[in-house]
Design a protein around this motif. Structure first.
Motif, PDB file in Angstrom:
ATOM      1  N   ILE A  85       0.691  -1.211  -0.663  1.00 53.94           N
ATOM      2  CA  ILE A  85       0.032   0.279   0.078  1.00 53.94           C
ATOM      3  C   ILE A  85       1.155   1.642   0.127  1.00 53.94           C
ATOM      4  CG2 ILE A  85      -2.288   1.072   1.136  1.00 53.94           C
ATOM      5  CD1 ILE A  85      -2.496  -1.288   0.048  1.00 53.94           C
ATOM      6  N   ILE A  86       2.146   1.340   1.089  1.00 55.39           N
ATOM      7  CA  ILE A  86       2.749   2.140   0.499  1.00 55.39           C
ATOM      8  C   ILE A  86       4.383   2.114   0.913  1.00 55.39           C
ATOM      9  CG2 ILE A  86       3.649   4.371   2.361  1.00 55.39           C
ATOM     10  CD1 ILE A  86       0.610   4.645   3.423  1.00 55.39           C
ATOM     11  N   GLY A  97      -1.489  -1.508  -5.188  1.00 55.95           N
ATOM     12  CA  GLY A  97      -1.267  -2.238  -4.195  1.00 55.95           C
ATOM     13  C   GLY A  97      -3.105  -2.449  -3.417  1.00 55.95           C
ATOM     14  N   LEU A  98      -4.103  -1.639  -3.548  1.00 58.27           N
ATOM     15  CA  LEU A  98      -5.006  -1.820  -2.892  1.00 58.27           C
ATOM     16  C   LEU A  98      -5.767  -2.611  -3.854  1.00 58.27           C
ATOM     17  CD1 LEU A  98      -5.107   2.464  -1.807  1.00 58.27           C
ATOM     18  CD2 LEU A  98      -5.821   0.907  -0.301  1.00 58.27           C
ATOM     19  N   ALA A  99      -5.548  -1.912  -5.005  1.00 59.19           N
ATOM     20  CA  ALA A  99      -6.877  -2.761  -6.217  1.00 59.19           C
ATOM     21  C   ALA A  99      -6.783  -3.892  -5.608  1.00 59.19           C
ATOM     22  CB  ALA A  99      -6.183  -3.070  -7.822  1.00 59.19           C
ATOM     23  N   MET A 116     -12.543 -10.331   7.113  1.00 56.51           N
ATOM     24  CA  MET A 116     -11.899  -9.984   8.844  1.00 56.51           C
ATOM     25  C   MET A 116     -10.806  -9.459   8.013  1.00 56.51           C
ATOM     26  SD  MET A 116     -11.006 -10.891  11.802  1.00 56.51           S
ATOM     27  CE  MET A 116     -12.633 -10.870  13.216  1.00 56.51           C
ATOM     28  N   LEU A 117     -10.623  -8.086   8.378  1.00 60.47           N
ATOM     29  CA  LEU A 117      -8.922  -7.317   7.607  1.00 60.47           C
ATOM     30  C   LEU A 117      -8.439  -7.352   9.134  1.00 60.47           C
ATOM     31  CD1 LEU A 117      -8.978  -4.622   4.677  1.00 60.47           C
ATOM     32  CD2 LEU A 117      -7.410  -5.249   6.576  1.00 60.47           C
ATOM     33  N   HIS A 142       3.231   6.836  10.801  1.00 55.53           N
ATOM     34  CA  HIS A 142       3.592   6.338   9.245  1.00 55.53           C
ATOM     35  C   HIS A 142       2.650   4.958   9.713  1.00 55.53           C
ATOM     36  CE1 HIS A 142       6.544   8.625   8.508  1.00 55.53           C
ATOM     37  NE2 HIS A 142       7.458   8.043   9.470  1.00 55.53           N
ATOM     38  N   PHE A 143       2.230   4.386  10.467  1.00 53.98           N
ATOM     39  CA  PHE A 143       1.228   3.481  10.820  1.00 53.98           C
ATOM     40  C   PHE A 143      -0.338   3.643  10.767  1.00 53.98           C
ATOM     41  CE2 PHE A 143      -2.234   0.735  12.631  1.00 53.98           C
ATOM     42  CZ  PHE A 143      -1.888  -1.001  12.316  1.00 53.98           C
ATOM     43  N   VAL A 144      -0.610   4.360  11.595  1.00 61.38           N
ATOM     44  CA  VAL A 144      -2.097   5.371  11.436  1.00 61.38           C
ATOM     45  C   VAL A 144      -2.142   6.723  10.361  1.00 61.38           C
ATOM     46  CG1 VAL A 144      -3.003   7.004  12.345  1.00 61.38           C
ATOM     47  CG2 VAL A 144      -1.976   6.252  14.176  1.00 61.38           C
ATOM     48  N   ARG A 145      -1.620   6.732   9.470  1.00 63.90           N
ATOM     49  CA  ARG A 145      -1.215   7.835   8.151  1.00 63.90           C
ATOM     50  C   ARG A 145      -1.890   5.702   7.414  1.00 63.90           C
ATOM     51  NH1 ARG A 145       2.524   8.013   3.722  1.00 63.90           N
ATOM     52  NH2 ARG A 145       0.776   9.053   1.975  1.00 63.90           N
ATOM     53  N   TYR A 146      -1.574   4.552   7.522  1.00 61.48           N
ATOM     54  CA  TYR A 146      -1.855   3.420   6.344  1.00 61.48           C
ATOM     55  C   TYR A 146      -3.119   3.176   6.756  1.00 61.48           C
ATOM     56  CZ  TYR A 146      -1.810  -1.436   5.893  1.00 61.48           C
ATOM     57  OH  TYR A 146      -2.024  -3.402   6.220  1.00 61.48           O
ATOM     58  N   ALA A 147      -3.037   2.994   7.925  1.00 65.38           N
ATOM     59  CA  ALA A 147      -4.402   2.775   8.339  1.00 65.38           C
ATOM     60  C   ALA A 147      -5.471   3.493   7.816  1.00 65.38           C
ATOM     61  CB  ALA A 147      -4.992   2.483   9.949  1.00 65.38           C
ATOM     62  N   GLU A 148      -5.122   4.996   7.635  1.00 66.42           N
ATOM     63  CA  GLU A 148      -6.407   5.946   7.109  1.00 66.42           C
ATOM     64  C   GLU A 148      -6.669   5.403   5.456  1.00 66.42           C
ATOM     65  OE1 GLU A 148      -5.591   9.776   7.989  1.00 66.42           O
ATOM     66  OE2 GLU A 148      -7.421  10.737   7.235  1.00 66.42           O
ATOM     67  N   THR A 149      -5.512   5.528   5.145  1.00 70.47           N
ATOM     68  CA  THR A 149      -5.453   4.837   3.494  1.00 70.47           C
ATOM     69  C   THR A 149      -5.980   3.167   3.426  1.00 70.47           C
ATOM     70  OG1 THR A 149      -3.234   5.945   3.544  1.00 70.47           O
ATOM     71  CG2 THR A 149      -3.637   4.699   1.639  1.00 70.47           C
ATOM     72  N   VAL A 150      -5.649   2.314   4.137  1.00 68.64           N
ATOM     73  CA  VAL A 150      -6.271   1.280   3.688  1.00 68.64           C
ATOM     74  C   VAL A 150      -7.968   1.478   4.338  1.00 68.64           C
ATOM     75  CG1 VAL A 150      -6.991  -1.011   4.633  1.00 68.64           C
ATOM     76  CG2 VAL A 150      -4.802   0.259   4.098  1.00 68.64           C
ATOM     77  N   PHE A 151      -8.476   2.127   5.322  1.00 65.89           N
ATOM     78  CA  PHE A 151      -9.874   2.453   5.841  1.00 65.89           C
ATOM     79  C   PHE A 151     -10.112   3.164   4.907  1.00 65.89           C
ATOM     80  CE2 PHE A 151      -8.898   2.913  10.701  1.00 65.89           C
ATOM     81  CZ  PHE A 151      -8.942   1.488  10.635  1.00 65.89           C
ATOM     82  N   ASN A 152      -9.926   4.134   4.105  1.00 63.43           N
ATOM     83  CA  ASN A 152     -11.219   4.404   2.914  1.00 63.43           C
ATOM     84  C   ASN A 152     -11.048   4.785   1.833  1.00 63.43           C
ATOM     85  OD1 ASN A 152     -11.699   7.515   4.650  1.00 63.43           O
ATOM     86  ND2 ASN A 152      -9.364   8.291   4.060  1.00 63.43           N
ATOM     87  N   SER A 153      -9.553   3.683   2.162  1.00 63.66           N
ATOM     88  CA  SER A 153     -10.141   2.796   0.441  1.00 63.66           C
ATOM     89  C   SER A 153     -11.524   1.808   0.238  1.00 63.66           C
ATOM     90  CB  SER A 153      -8.824   2.330   0.042  1.00 63.66           C
ATOM     91  OG  SER A 153      -9.297   1.243  -1.486  1.00 63.66           O
TER      92      SER A 153
END
Ligand code: GBH
Length: 449
Positions: A85-86, A97-99, A116-117, A142-153
């Motif tokens: 993802i990042i 990666g998100l795709a 369940m992710l 950095h983890f929180v930003r990664y989590a935000e990316t996955v949440f929003n996606s």
């Protein structure tokens, strides 16, 4: 003959983790993780095995999901690889990666399987390790930003989210015992990493609420049950410390916002100081929706100040059967863990996010895999789950570890936990006897004992 029936809507599932099954380590812009590095470090992983190909699930997931559907599981627990993802941990987001995870989740929904992710199952981007990894508090950001990316996606498509898999392994096993990446051996490092991971967990839960993500969020700590050899106070205390470092050190702060004082003192006595910054404990204690519990084993032990063990604990061999990886088979320990959680922390919803056994049976002359040991292990453990439910513990589901044989960390491909056998030469999959046993359980929702 007794019929043991599980509650309606009980979820039967199976679990894997990205690094253990995906392979495709260079594909579509994936960055390197600490496990790519560790597995290339001589002497760290059995026979130098690595995750370059693993089960090649990155390519084979559509057929693997068909098998899940055939097995009748209602939910599949998987993890997202942060380095997909990042890729460098903190820089640009990699849409490819998100795709991949969109395709995976869409395919699951097509077959009526609930995802369940898990956000973090140990594959930290190597670029962050180069800056100190989990010892550096900046990794939390950095983890929180990664989590935000996955949440929003993936919001709207995924309803069950777990922050961390097994914080004990991330901290103590990887930074104090040194058996997992990055392979450090300092107690202070274990304590620091444990704290940083818990803060990252808490901040991620807060973010989940702030973003208004639909669904439920929890964490999946590993548990064991260490039983005192006798009811002598010193044996009870030693067993408490040894279990406590695995269970309480993580469960108590997450559930109550407080570390267990006795263990804080014990670590201090060993020269390791807990460093808490303002606001940390409130974050760590953020209300979660469910606890994921991973359970495999336990033991019996007593106080021995000469044991050389950090907790003056010495395990006493009880002659119990072991699985092929050498872990005691202790089904009642699972009941003990579950009832302890209810007693100590109240009525939280619980999913058994991992339980399973290592048996290395391969195909017999008839082409089938007769893994009777695994069937017996699973039967005994799901019965203990049922007992816990009868005792009022709110267990809502059970995920078998694992869907299929995979990269077993420091043991490489030498240890097999799957319901499905994997031939690593051909990538052929062979459903084992345990697969058929589990399918029947998932379909009937009861078993005969
Ligand atoms: C889990 O960890 C992981 O989440 C998963 O990725 C992994 O594949 C799976 O289990 C199987 O290993 O040597 O008798 O003292 C399991 C955590 C921690 C459980 C160490 C057993 C040692 C038992 N494990 N513990 S013993």
């Amino acid at each position: 003959m007794t019929i043991v029936k599980f509650p309606d809507h009980f979820i039967w599932g199976a679990a894997t983790a990205a690094f253990q099954v995906e392979g495709a380590y260079k594909e579509d812009g994936r960055g390197m993780s600490i496990w790519d590095t560790f597995s290339r470090t001589p002497g760290k992983v059995f026979e130098g095995d690595n995750g370059d190909v693993a089960c090649d699930m990155y390519h084979l997931y559509p057929e693997d999901i068909k098998r899940m559907a055939d097995m009748g599981i209602r939910s599949y627990r998987f993890s997202v690889a942060w380095p997909r993802i990042i890729p460098d941990g903190s820089g640009a987001v990699n849409e490819k990666g998100l795709a991949f995870y969109h395709n995976l989740v869409d395919e699951l929904h097509k077959h009526g399987i609930e995802p369940m992710l898990t956000l973090y199952h140990w594959d930290l981007p190597q670029a962050l390790q180069d800056r100190g990894g989990w010892l550096n508090r900046e990794t939390i950001d950095h983890f929180v930003r990664y989590a935000e990316t996955v949440f929003n996606s993936l919001r709207g498509k995924v309803r069950f989210w777990a922050t961390f898999n097994e914080p004990w392994c991330i901290s103590f096993l990887s930074h104090y015992i040194g058996a997992h990446a990055p392979g450090m051996t300092e107690l202070q490092a274990g304590v620091d990493v444990a704290h940083h991971v818990l803060v990252a967990h808490g901040r991620t839960v807060q973010l989940f609420r702030k973003l208004g993500i639909e669904g439920q969020i929890g964490i999946a700590p590993n548990t064991e049950w260490q039983e005192p050899y006798s009811d002598k106070e010193e044996d009870i205390e030693a067993a408490y410390r040894r279990s406590g470092y695995l269970n309480e050190w993580f469960l108590r702060p997450v559930m109550t916002g407080k570390y267990p004082e006795k263990l804080v003192e014990w670590f201090r006595g060993k020269g390791a100081e807990l460093k808490i910054e303002e606001g940390d404990m409130e974050l760590i204690g953020s209300k979660i929706d469910f606890l994921g519990i991973n359970y495999y084993t336990g033991g019996v032990g007593r106080y021995n100040p000469d044991s050389g063990d950090l907790f003056d604990y010495e395990e006493v061999p009880m002659g119990w059967d072991k699985t092929d990886i050498g872990w005691n088979i202790y089904p009642q320990g699972l009941y003990n863990v579950l009832t302890y959680i209810k007693r100590e922390f109240g009525d939280i919803a619980i999913y058994i996010t991992e339980n399973g056994a290592c048996y290395n049976d391969g195909p017999s002359a008839d082409g089938k895999v007769h893994d009777t040991g695994r069937v017996e292990y699973l039967r005994k453990h799901v019965l203990q789950v049922h007992r816990a439910i009868e005792s009022g513990v709110n267990v809502k589901g059970y995920y078998c570890w694992s869907l299929m044989d995979n990269f077993e960390w420091a043991y490489g491909y030498s240890m097999r936990f799957g319901l499905i056998y994997v031939d690593y030469e051909t990538q052929e999959r062979i459903p084992k006897d345990s697969y058929r046993w589990y399918r029947k359980l998932a379909q009937l929702n009861w078993l005969e004992v």
